[in-house]
Structures are given as C-alpha cells and as structure tokens.
Write a protein that holds these residues in place. Structure first.
Motif, PDB file in Angstrom:
ATOM      1  N   PRO A   1      29.501  43.280  55.485  1.00 15.99           N
ATOM      2  CA  PRO A   1      30.565  42.766  54.629  1.00 15.99           C
ATOM      3  C   PRO A   1      30.865  43.651  53.610  1.00 15.99           C
ATOM      4  O   PRO A   1      31.980  43.581  53.036  1.00 15.99           O
ATOM      5  CB  PRO A   1      30.017  41.557  54.212  1.00 15.99           C
ATOM      6  N   ASP A   2      29.941  44.589  52.878  1.00 14.26           N
ATOM      7  CA  ASP A   2      30.352  45.111  51.775  1.00 14.26           C
ATOM      8  C   ASP A   2      29.971  46.575  51.665  1.00 14.26           C
ATOM      9  O   ASP A   2      29.774  47.432  50.752  1.00 14.26           O
ATOM     10  CB  ASP A   2      29.332  44.698  50.704  1.00 14.26           C
ATOM     11  N   GLY A   3      30.280  47.426  53.027  1.00 16.95           N
ATOM     12  CA  GLY A   3      30.054  48.718  53.028  1.00 16.95           C
ATOM     13  C   GLY A   3      30.982  49.472  54.011  1.00 16.95           C
ATOM     14  O   GLY A   3      31.967  48.566  54.521  1.00 16.95           O
ATOM     15  N   PRO A   4      31.209  50.622  54.105  1.00 14.41           N
ATOM     16  CA  PRO A   4      32.111  51.024  55.244  1.00 14.41           C
ATOM     17  C   PRO A   4      31.912  50.563  56.669  1.00 14.41           C
ATOM     18  O   PRO A   4      30.869  50.591  57.090  1.00 14.41           O
ATOM     19  CB  PRO A   4      32.040  52.742  55.072  1.00 14.41           C
ATOM     20  N   VAL A   5      33.052  50.452  57.456  1.00 16.27           N
ATOM     21  CA  VAL A   5      32.900  49.728  58.812  1.00 16.27           C
ATOM     22  C   VAL A   5      32.883  50.942  59.595  1.00 16.27           C
ATOM     23  O   VAL A   5      32.402  51.095  60.626  1.00 16.27           O
ATOM     24  CB  VAL A   5      34.226  49.005  59.042  1.00 16.27           C
ATOM     25  N   ALA A   6      33.377  52.077  59.257  1.00 19.79           N
ATOM     26  CA  ALA A   6      33.653  53.215  60.192  1.00 19.79           C
ATOM     27  C   ALA A   6      33.929  54.596  59.377  1.00 19.79           C
ATOM     28  O   ALA A   6      34.367  54.488  58.121  1.00 19.79           O
ATOM     29  CB  ALA A   6      34.845  53.091  61.226  1.00 19.79           C
ATOM     30  N   PHE A   7      33.740  55.870  59.895  1.00 21.16           N
ATOM     31  CA  PHE A   7      34.195  56.982  59.468  1.00 21.16           C
ATOM     32  C   PHE A   7      35.115  57.521  60.513  1.00 21.16           C
ATOM     33  O   PHE A   7      34.690  57.609  61.634  1.00 21.16           O
ATOM     34  CB  PHE A   7      32.828  57.873  59.317  1.00 21.16           C
ATOM     35  N   CYS A   8      35.714  58.325  59.863  1.00 25.50           N
ATOM     36  CA  CYS A   8      37.059  58.788  60.691  1.00 25.50           C
ATOM     37  C   CYS A   8      37.750  59.721  60.026  1.00 25.50           C
ATOM     38  O   CYS A   8      38.393  59.348  58.750  1.00 25.50           O
ATOM     39  CB  CYS A   8      37.949  57.931  61.548  1.00 25.50           C
ATOM     40  N   ALA A   9      37.917  60.979  60.451  1.00 29.95           N
ATOM     41  CA  ALA A   9      38.639  62.067  59.654  1.00 29.95           C
ATOM     42  C   ALA A   9      40.244  61.943  59.770  1.00 29.95           C
ATOM     43  O   ALA A   9      41.058  62.631  58.943  1.00 29.95           O
ATOM     44  CB  ALA A   9      38.332  63.470  59.860  1.00 29.95           C
ATOM     45  N   ASP A  10      40.732  61.179  60.889  1.00 31.84           N
ATOM     46  CA  ASP A  10      42.058  61.295  60.885  1.00 31.84           C
ATOM     47  C   ASP A  10      42.951  60.420  60.200  1.00 31.84           C
ATOM     48  O   ASP A  10      42.853  59.124  60.295  1.00 31.84           O
ATOM     49  CB  ASP A  10      42.146  60.747  62.568  1.00 31.84           C
ATOM     50  N   LEU A  11      43.570  60.918  59.251  1.00 32.80           N
ATOM     51  CA  LEU A  11      44.650  59.930  58.533  1.00 32.80           C
ATOM     52  C   LEU A  11      45.926  60.348  58.960  1.00 32.80           C
ATOM     53  O   LEU A  11      46.966  60.105  58.082  1.00 32.80           O
ATOM     54  CB  LEU A  11      44.466  60.614  57.013  1.00 32.80           C
ATOM     55  N   GLY A  12      46.201  60.610  60.058  1.00 31.27           N
ATOM     56  CA  GLY A  12      47.553  60.757  60.534  1.00 31.27           C
ATOM     57  C   GLY A  12      48.282  59.357  60.515  1.00 31.27           C
ATOM     58  O   GLY A  12      47.791  58.625  60.561  1.00 31.27           O
ATOM     59  N   PRO A  13      49.700  59.469  60.526  1.00 27.99           N
ATOM     60  CA  PRO A  13      50.209  58.235  60.483  1.00 27.99           C
ATOM     61  C   PRO A  13      49.812  57.271  61.511  1.00 27.99           C
ATOM     62  O   PRO A  13      49.660  55.980  61.382  1.00 27.99           O
ATOM     63  CB  PRO A  13      51.727  58.584  60.785  1.00 27.99           C
ATOM     64  N   ALA A  14      49.751  57.510  62.854  1.00 27.74           N
ATOM     65  CA  ALA A  14      49.549  56.791  63.976  1.00 27.74           C
ATOM     66  C   ALA A  14      48.224  55.990  63.763  1.00 27.74           C
ATOM     67  O   ALA A  14      47.727  54.826  63.909  1.00 27.74           O
ATOM     68  CB  ALA A  14      49.570  57.576  65.222  1.00 27.74           C
ATOM     69  N   SER A  15      47.136  56.815  63.401  1.00 29.42           N
ATOM     70  CA  SER A  15      45.610  56.225  63.209  1.00 29.42           C
ATOM     71  C   SER A  15      45.757  55.610  61.895  1.00 29.42           C
ATOM     72  O   SER A  15      44.999  54.358  61.882  1.00 29.42           O
ATOM     73  CB  SER A  15      44.508  57.596  62.660  1.00 29.42           C
ATOM     74  N   LEU A  16      46.407  55.613  60.797  1.00 26.68           N
ATOM     75  CA  LEU A  16      46.569  54.857  59.916  1.00 26.68           C
ATOM     76  C   LEU A  16      47.032  53.556  59.857  1.00 26.68           C
ATOM     77  O   LEU A  16      46.424  52.490  59.765  1.00 26.68           O
ATOM     78  CB  LEU A  16      47.419  55.635  58.551  1.00 26.68           C
TER      79      LEU A  16
ATOM     80  N   LEU B   1      31.758  55.852  64.509  1.00 22.62           N
ATOM     81  CA  LEU B   1      32.524  56.983  64.324  1.00 22.62           C
ATOM     82  C   LEU B   1      33.671  56.991  65.312  1.00 22.62           C
ATOM     83  O   LEU B   1      33.461  56.581  66.374  1.00 22.62           O
ATOM     84  CB  LEU B   1      31.539  58.092  64.696  1.00 22.62           C
ATOM     85  N   VAL B   2      34.850  57.184  64.608  1.00 20.07           N
ATOM     86  CA  VAL B   2      36.252  57.051  65.428  1.00 20.07           C
ATOM     87  C   VAL B   2      36.726  58.014  65.366  1.00 20.07           C
ATOM     88  O   VAL B   2      36.881  59.127  64.424  1.00 20.07           O
ATOM     89  CB  VAL B   2      37.029  55.822  64.728  1.00 20.07           C
ATOM     90  N   GLY B   3      37.422  58.520  66.791  1.00 16.89           N
ATOM     91  CA  GLY B   3      38.297  59.680  66.725  1.00 16.89           C
ATOM     92  C   GLY B   3      37.695  60.929  67.128  1.00 16.89           C
ATOM     93  O   GLY B   3      36.621  61.103  68.011  1.00 16.89           O
ATOM     94  N   ASP B   4      38.220  62.162  67.089  1.00 14.14           N
ATOM     95  CA  ASP B   4      38.050  63.590  67.521  1.00 14.14           C
ATOM     96  C   ASP B   4      36.530  64.022  67.016  1.00 14.14           C
ATOM     97  O   ASP B   4      36.393  63.940  65.929  1.00 14.14           O
ATOM     98  CB  ASP B   4      39.175  64.311  66.847  1.00 14.14           C
ATOM     99  N   GLU B   5      35.691  64.331  68.041  1.00 12.48           N
ATOM    100  CA  GLU B   5      34.457  64.901  67.754  1.00 12.48           C
ATOM    101  C   GLU B   5      34.512  65.972  66.914  1.00 12.48           C
ATOM    102  O   GLU B   5      33.343  66.363  66.450  1.00 12.48           O
ATOM    103  CB  GLU B   5      33.769  64.798  69.054  1.00 12.48           C
ATOM    104  N   SER B   6      35.486  66.726  67.045  1.00 10.98           N
ATOM    105  CA  SER B   6      35.253  68.037  66.270  1.00 10.98           C
ATOM    106  C   SER B   6      35.613  67.912  64.903  1.00 10.98           C
ATOM    107  O   SER B   6      35.269  68.995  64.104  1.00 10.98           O
ATOM    108  CB  SER B   6      36.515  69.044  66.976  1.00 10.98           C
ATOM    109  N   ALA B   7      36.150  66.740  64.481  1.00 10.73           N
ATOM    110  CA  ALA B   7      36.547  66.751  63.076  1.00 10.73           C
ATOM    111  C   ALA B   7      35.359  66.281  62.215  1.00 10.73           C
ATOM    112  O   ALA B   7      34.478  65.426  62.654  1.00 10.73           O
ATOM    113  CB  ALA B   7      37.676  65.718  62.906  1.00 10.73           C
ATOM    114  N   ASP B   8      35.220  66.346  61.000  1.00  9.82           N
ATOM    115  CA  ASP B   8      34.304  65.821  60.145  1.00  9.82           C
ATOM    116  C   ASP B   8      34.338  64.474  59.699  1.00  9.82           C
ATOM    117  O   ASP B   8      35.338  64.403  58.868  1.00  9.82           O
ATOM    118  CB  ASP B   8      34.102  66.801  58.635  1.00  9.82           C
ATOM    119  N   PRO B   9      33.663  63.362  60.431  1.00 11.22           N
ATOM    120  CA  PRO B   9      34.048  62.286  59.898  1.00 11.22           C
ATOM    121  C   PRO B   9      33.685  61.704  58.525  1.00 11.22           C
ATOM    122  O   PRO B   9      34.512  60.783  58.086  1.00 11.22           O
ATOM    123  CB  PRO B   9      33.080  61.274  61.041  1.00 11.22           C
ATOM    124  N   TYR B  10      32.892  62.244  58.083  1.00 17.86           N
ATOM    125  CA  TYR B  10      32.500  61.792  56.552  1.00 17.86           C
ATOM    126  C   TYR B  10      33.474  62.078  55.447  1.00 17.86           C
ATOM    127  O   TYR B  10      33.253  61.616  54.339  1.00 17.86           O
ATOM    128  CB  TYR B  10      30.915  62.344  56.171  1.00 17.86           C
TER     129      TYR B  10
END
Length: 271
Positions: free
Chosen positions: A17-32, A69-78
C-alpha cells in the motif's frame, strides 16, 4: 526476478500500500497513459543518488517479485518508480466546493478568469519551478505535452489581468481525472483551478478527481480516502472519453454562485 510484459498485465490491487508498485524506465507517452489506466503514476529519479537509493532500498523486493519490473530489459528500471497508494485520495466532482472566504472574494469581483488548455506546458513548468525533488523531468514533460496534443492531458489556468496566477494539470482516464500537480501565485488560485476543473469535468461526464498522494493540502481541497481497489474499479468503469470538457474562458466569480456545478451541468452555460 521476472519482468511484467506491460502495464496491462500488472494488477496493482495486490501490491504493497505504501511503496513503489513497479520500476520501469519507459516514460514515453504510450507507457505513461497505460500506467495511469492501470492506476499508477510515475516518480522519476531527479538525480543519480535517488536512482541508486531506489536500487538499494528495493532491489530485494524486486528479486522476490513483490515489486514488478516492467518493460525493456535493456533499460535501467530504477530510474523511474511507479506508485499506486492504498488508500487513494479522491475528490468526487459532485462534492467539490470553495471555502466561504474564497467564494466571498470571488463575489467581490476578484478579477480572475479561468480557461482550459490555453497554456498546458506553461502550467506544467510552473508546477515544477522551485519543487524539491524535481520529479517533473524534461523527459516526463515531453511525454505530458505529447499526451496533451493527443487529447489525454489537460490543464486549467487561472488568470488575473492577463497574468497566469494559478493552475492544475493531469491526465484524464474515462470517468477519472488524475491531477499531477498544481501551483499558485495568488492565495487561493490553485483551489479555484481545482474547483473549475471539477465543474468542467462534471459537464463532460467525469466522476472523480484523483489527487494521487494524501497530504493536508489535498484534504483541504475536500479529498477523501478510498480503498485502492475501489479506485481501480472506478478507473475501469465506463466513461465518455470522447466528450470534451468546455474550453471557454470564463469569469471565476461564476464559481461562487449557489450550486454552480449542478447548474452548469444542466445548462452547459457559464453564469
């Protein structure tokens, strides 16, 4: 450790309830947009220290599968954490109101007017100015501007004699408008922006304004806490995505009249 293929496969209802649910480096419009539709919002690391702290604090939970972890494995999720607090602070548009003192100021001809989407990027950058940590990164702003161009992100502006003195912006997902941030340069201007947004969104068939994270400030706006599961159900409900909010520029004093939201929805005309 495994990766979730996309936001549509992530169920936030089982997350902490009170922490990050996921990490994902993709901030593109579709991901957002997909993340907002799933009930999440981003918190990009403003610097390398914060990014490293994310890894130190949460790598074990990621390894155990409690944080996805969500998205591209090559991207830095943190570099970007994604949140979905439980409970969630929301403001039903039917319950939005102004304080008596602010309504009195508007009735006494405080020279303010309100508009929709006249200065979206300017409102976003005003919301970033002076904020610490500076989570509104250039990459996030670029995606928000693109979503605005596509009709998903909106802003309400408050004006005084041609000067921008307050505003709020966020993303619309069906019957919910998720407010990312607000600012003011005159006392009460951000509250007027939120109330004006509630009135416009109600006319377009909207139901809830989402304040994302609980705080004394959002409580002062009239927000109440609802279980995350209830919030997600609301997100997944039917809503007139294609019904536009009124885009007129109106005198703010109309908001101080008795029951403006109900009357405005009925007539479609400002007072």
């Amino acid at each position: 450790m495994s990766r979730c293929p996309g936001w549509e496969a992530l169920d936030v209802r089982a997350a902490a309830p009170d922490g990050p649910v996921a990490f994902c480096a993709d901030l593109g419009p579709a991901s957002l947009l997909a993340a907002y539709r799933a009930g999440l919002y981003p918190f990009p690391a403003p610097d390398e220290y914060t990014r490293a702290l994310n890894e130190v604090l949460y790598a074990d939970q990621v390894q155990e599968g409690r944080i996805q972890l969500v998205g591209d494995e090559s991207a830095d999720p943190y570099a970007v954490s994604w949140w979905s607090p439980d409970p969630r602070p929301v403001l039903p548009v039917s319950a939005a109101h102004l304080s008596r003192s602010l309504a009195r100021r508007l009735r006494n001809r405080l020279p303010w007017s309100t508009s929709l989407d006249r200065r979206f990027e300017r409102v976003v950058r005003e919301c970033r100015a002076g904020r610490v940590p500076q989570w509104l990164t250039e990459e996030l702003i670029d995606s928000l501007v693109r979503l605005h161009e596509l009709g998903h992100a909106h802003s309400v502006e408050v004006w005084e004699d041609g000067e921008l003195v307050g505003g709020v912006f966020g993303l619309r997902v069906g019957p919910v408008f998720s407010m990312d941030s607000m600012f003011f340069r005159r006392p009460g201007a951000s509250k007027v922006a939120v109330y004006d947004l509630a009135v416009r969104f109600a006319q377009a068939g909207g139901v809830l304004l989402d304040a994302q994270r609980d705080s004394p400030h959002v409580r002062a706006l009239g927000c109440v806490l609802v279980p995350r599961e209830q919030y997600v159900r609301q997100l997944r409900g039917t809503g007139p995505d294609s019904l536009p909010m009124p885009a007129d520029t109106w005198p703010a004093r109309r908001l101080a009249q008795p029951a403006p939201a109900a009357d405005h929805v009925r007539t479609g005309k400002p007072r």
